[in-house]
Design an enzyme around this catalytic site. Structure first.
Site, PDB file in Angstrom:
ATOM      1  N   TYR A 136      17.563  41.090 126.291  1.00  0.00           N
ATOM      2  CA  TYR A 136      16.668  40.292 125.469  1.00  0.00           C
ATOM      3  C   TYR A 136      17.249  38.936 125.099  1.00  0.00           C
ATOM      4  O   TYR A 136      16.517  37.967 124.956  1.00  0.00           O
ATOM      5  CB  TYR A 136      16.341  41.033 124.162  1.00  0.00           C
ATOM      6  CG  TYR A 136      15.500  42.268 124.343  1.00  0.00           C
ATOM      7  CD1 TYR A 136      14.118  42.217 124.199  1.00  0.00           C
ATOM      8  CD2 TYR A 136      16.081  43.497 124.650  1.00  0.00           C
ATOM      9  CE1 TYR A 136      13.335  43.352 124.356  1.00  0.00           C
ATOM     10  CE2 TYR A 136      15.308  44.635 124.808  1.00  0.00           C
ATOM     11  CZ  TYR A 136      13.935  44.564 124.661  1.00  0.00           C
ATOM     12  OH  TYR A 136      13.168  45.680 124.820  1.00  0.00           O
ATOM     13  N   GLU A 208      14.105  46.622 130.409  1.00  0.00           N
ATOM     14  CA  GLU A 208      13.412  46.078 129.242  1.00  0.00           C
ATOM     15  C   GLU A 208      13.714  44.594 129.127  1.00  0.00           C
ATOM     16  O   GLU A 208      14.849  44.166 129.286  1.00  0.00           O
ATOM     17  CB  GLU A 208      13.853  46.756 127.929  1.00  0.00           C
ATOM     18  CG  GLU A 208      13.337  48.151 127.715  1.00  0.00           C
ATOM     19  CD  GLU A 208      13.731  48.702 126.349  1.00  0.00           C
ATOM     20  OE1 GLU A 208      13.995  47.889 125.419  1.00  0.00           O
ATOM     21  OE2 GLU A 208      13.789  49.928 126.190  1.00  0.00           O
ATOM     22  N   TRP A 255       8.929  44.749 127.991  1.00  0.00           N
ATOM     23  CA  TRP A 255       8.789  45.562 126.778  1.00  0.00           C
ATOM     24  C   TRP A 255       7.976  44.727 125.787  1.00  0.00           C
ATOM     25  O   TRP A 255       8.393  43.665 125.386  1.00  0.00           O
ATOM     26  CB  TRP A 255      10.164  45.912 126.182  1.00  0.00           C
ATOM     27  CG  TRP A 255      10.021  46.840 125.015  1.00  0.00           C
ATOM     28  CD1 TRP A 255       9.989  46.512 123.688  1.00  0.00           C
ATOM     29  CD2 TRP A 255       9.850  48.252 125.083  1.00  0.00           C
ATOM     30  NE1 TRP A 255       9.812  47.629 122.919  1.00  0.00           N
ATOM     31  CE2 TRP A 255       9.719  48.719 123.753  1.00  0.00           C
ATOM     32  CE3 TRP A 255       9.777  49.175 126.130  1.00  0.00           C
ATOM     33  CZ2 TRP A 255       9.531  50.063 123.442  1.00  0.00           C
ATOM     34  CZ3 TRP A 255       9.598  50.506 125.823  1.00  0.00           C
ATOM     35  CH2 TRP A 255       9.476  50.929 124.501  1.00  0.00           C
ATOM     36  N   GLU A 262       8.794  50.334 116.287  1.00  0.00           N
ATOM     37  CA  GLU A 262      10.089  49.892 116.810  1.00  0.00           C
ATOM     38  C   GLU A 262      11.242  50.373 115.919  1.00  0.00           C
ATOM     39  O   GLU A 262      11.763  49.630 115.085  1.00  0.00           O
ATOM     40  CB  GLU A 262      10.117  48.365 116.916  1.00  0.00           C
ATOM     41  CG  GLU A 262       9.244  47.795 118.026  1.00  0.00           C
ATOM     42  CD  GLU A 262       9.847  48.009 119.400  1.00  0.00           C
ATOM     43  OE1 GLU A 262      11.046  48.313 119.483  1.00  0.00           O
ATOM     44  OE2 GLU A 262       9.114  47.856 120.393  1.00  0.00           O
ATOM     45  N   TRP A 263      11.650  51.598 116.098  1.00  0.00           N
ATOM     46  CA  TRP A 263      12.819  52.143 115.433  1.00  0.00           C
ATOM     47  C   TRP A 263      12.787  51.837 113.935  1.00  0.00           C
ATOM     48  O   TRP A 263      11.805  52.049 113.258  1.00  0.00           O
ATOM     49  CB  TRP A 263      14.099  51.613 116.098  1.00  0.00           C
ATOM     50  CG  TRP A 263      14.226  52.001 117.540  1.00  0.00           C
ATOM     51  CD1 TRP A 263      13.793  51.287 118.621  1.00  0.00           C
ATOM     52  CD2 TRP A 263      14.791  53.205 118.061  1.00  0.00           C
ATOM     53  NE1 TRP A 263      14.072  51.961 119.783  1.00  0.00           N
ATOM     54  CE2 TRP A 263      14.689  53.141 119.468  1.00  0.00           C
ATOM     55  CE3 TRP A 263      15.391  54.330 117.475  1.00  0.00           C
ATOM     56  CZ2 TRP A 263      15.146  54.163 120.305  1.00  0.00           C
ATOM     57  CZ3 TRP A 263      15.865  55.338 118.315  1.00  0.00           C
ATOM     58  CH2 TRP A 263      15.732  55.250 119.701  1.00  0.00           C
ATOM     59  N   PHE A 271       6.304  43.510 119.990  1.00  0.00           N
ATOM     60  CA  PHE A 271       6.687  43.113 121.343  1.00  0.00           C
ATOM     61  C   PHE A 271       5.523  43.196 122.331  1.00  0.00           C
ATOM     62  O   PHE A 271       5.651  42.777 123.469  1.00  0.00           O
ATOM     63  CB  PHE A 271       7.806  44.027 121.861  1.00  0.00           C
ATOM     64  CG  PHE A 271       9.169  43.731 121.306  1.00  0.00           C
ATOM     65  CD1 PHE A 271      10.013  42.828 121.931  1.00  0.00           C
ATOM     66  CD2 PHE A 271       9.618  44.363 120.166  1.00  0.00           C
ATOM     67  CE1 PHE A 271      11.276  42.562 121.436  1.00  0.00           C
ATOM     68  CE2 PHE A 271      10.881  44.110 119.661  1.00  0.00           C
ATOM     69  CZ  PHE A 271      11.716  43.203 120.294  1.00  0.00           C
TER      70      PHE A 271
END
Length: 329
Positions: A136, A208, A255, A262-263, A271
Site C-alpha cells: 500500500y 492487495e 483491495w 477493516e479490522w 477501501f
C-alpha cells in the site's frame, strides 16, 4: 500484531508495545511466525502429494510489505532500509525459498530466533509456488543507534530500525484514510524490484493494493472517488515499470471490491470500489468501479461521464504507459 502489540487475538504483548495481561513482544512474534511457516510447509507438502496432480493448483503465502527508503542519504540509513525489508519481507520468504531466516535477523536475534531442524529445513525449503505481496505504501527508515527512535523501534524485534512517514516537515506522500498509508507510487516499483532481486525465479502476485478515503465525506463525495482512480493508475504504472524490468508479476488484486469492516478501524476505513449504505446495505458502484471495469475491458471511462479526468490508460497500454502514468491526472 497479535503477539507484538496485542491488537488481535490472542492479544499477547509486553511494554512498550502494549498493555496486555501476558506476552513477550520481543520473542513471541518470532515463535508465532516460525510455527506459521512450519504449518504452511506441511500443508503445501500435503497438497502437492495428494491434490496438485488432479487440481493443478499452487500454494503461496502473503507478506504485508511496505517499501522503505533511507531517512537520510547516508550509509547508516541505507542499511536501515535494507534491514527493515529483511525483517518484514525476507523473514517470511527466505525460509520458504532458501531454508533459513535472513542473516540480518540471525545477527540481531541470536538464540531467540528459532532454528529449523535438518528435517524442517527440507520441509520448508521450496514449499512456495508463488510470492504474494500486499503493498500500500512506503516509509522512511533510520538506524536507532544513530537517531532518537521511539521505544517500540529501539528494540531487537525491530532490528533497531525506526520508521516514519515524515522528513523535515514534509510527508513522503499524500495522506490517505489510514495512519501510515501514504500515496507513494514509486514504492510499488521498488518493492517489486526488491522481491525480483532477492527471489529471481519466483512468480509474484500483488494480492492487495488499495486506497482508503481520508476524512469524513457524504455519500456523493465517496462515490466520486477521483483520488482512488488516480492512485490505482499511478500504482499500476509503477507495477508496469517493474514488470518491464523483469519482475515476474502474474496478477494484481485491488483491495477491495466494497467498503467493508477493516479490522480495528471498523467501517471508518473505506477501501472499496463499491459504496455500502450501512442502513439499507445498498451497494453503489463508485467512479473507480466503473473505471476499473472499463480498464479491464480495454475501454475508456471518460466518455459520457462529465467531470472525470480524461485518460488514455487501457489494458493494452500497461507496459507502454508505465513510465508516464504516475504523473497522469
Amino acid at each position: 500484531m497479535a503477539y507484538l502489540r496485542g491488537w488481535y487475538p490472542p492479544a499477547r504483548c509486553s511494554e512498550p508495545f502494549g498493555n496486555c495481561s501476558a506476552g513477550n513482544s520481543d520473542v513471541e512474534p518470532l515463535i508465532a511466525v516460525h510455527n506459521m511457516l512450519l504449518s504452511h510447509a506441511r500443508a503445501a507438502k500435503l497438497y502437492h502429494q495428494q491434490f496438485k496432480a488432479q487440481q493443478g493448483g499452487s500454494i503461496g503465502i502473503v507478506a504485508h510489505a511496505f517499501m522503505y527508503e533511507p531517512f537520510r542519504d547516508n550509509e547508516n540509513d541505507r542499511q536501515a532500509a535494507r534491514w527493515k525489508l529483511a525483517f518484514d519481507v525476507a523473514w517470511i520468504f527466505d525460509p520458504l525459498i532458501y531454508g533459513d531466516y535472513p542473516l540480518e535477523m540471525r545477527k540481531y536475534h541470536g538464540k531467540e530466533l528459532p532454528k529449523f531442524s535438518q528435517e524442517e529445513t527440507q520441509l520448508v525449503k521450496g514449499s512456495l509456488d508463488f510470492i504474494g505481496i500486499n503493498h500500500y505504501s512506503s516509509l522512511y527508515a533510520m538506524v536507532c543507534l544513530h537517531f532518537p527512535c521511539t521505544a517500540i523501534y529501539d528494540r531487537t524485534i525491530a532490528g533497531y530500525v525506526g520508521v516514519t512517514g515524515e522528513r523535515d516537515g514534509k510527508l513522503i506522500g499524500e495522506r490517505t484514510g489510514m495512519p501510515r498509508f501514504f500515496v507513494v507510487p514509486r514504492g510499488m516499483e521498488k518493492i517489486m524490484d526488491y522481491v525480483k532481486r532477492r527471489y529471481p525465479t519466483m512468480p509474484i502476485f500483488v494480492t492487495e493494493n488499495g486506497y482508503s478515503t481520508a476524512g469524513h465525506h457524504d455519500e456523493q463525495e465517496l462515490i466520486q472517488d477521483f483520488k482512488r482512480i488516480k492512485f490505482h493508475k499511478a500504482y499500476l504504472g509503477a507495477l508496469a515499470r517493474a514488470m518491464r524490468k523483469g519482475a515476474n508479476v502474474k496478477g494484481y488484486f485491488i483491495w477491495s471490491i466494497m467498503d467493508n469492516f477493516e479490522w480495528i478501524y471498523g467501517y471508518n476505513a473505506k477501501f472499496g470500489l463499491y459504496y455500502i449504505d450501512r442502513k439499507t446495505l445498498k451497494r453503489t458502484p463508485k467512479f473507480s468501479a466503473r473505471w476499473y471495469a472499463d480498464f479491464l475491458k480495454n475501454k475508456s471511462f471518460h466518455q459520457g461521464k462529465p467531470n472525470l479526468p480524461k485518460s488514455s490508460w487501457t489494458q493494452n497500454h500497461v507496459l507502454e504507459m508505465g513510465s508516464k502514468v504516475e504523473t497522469t491526472s
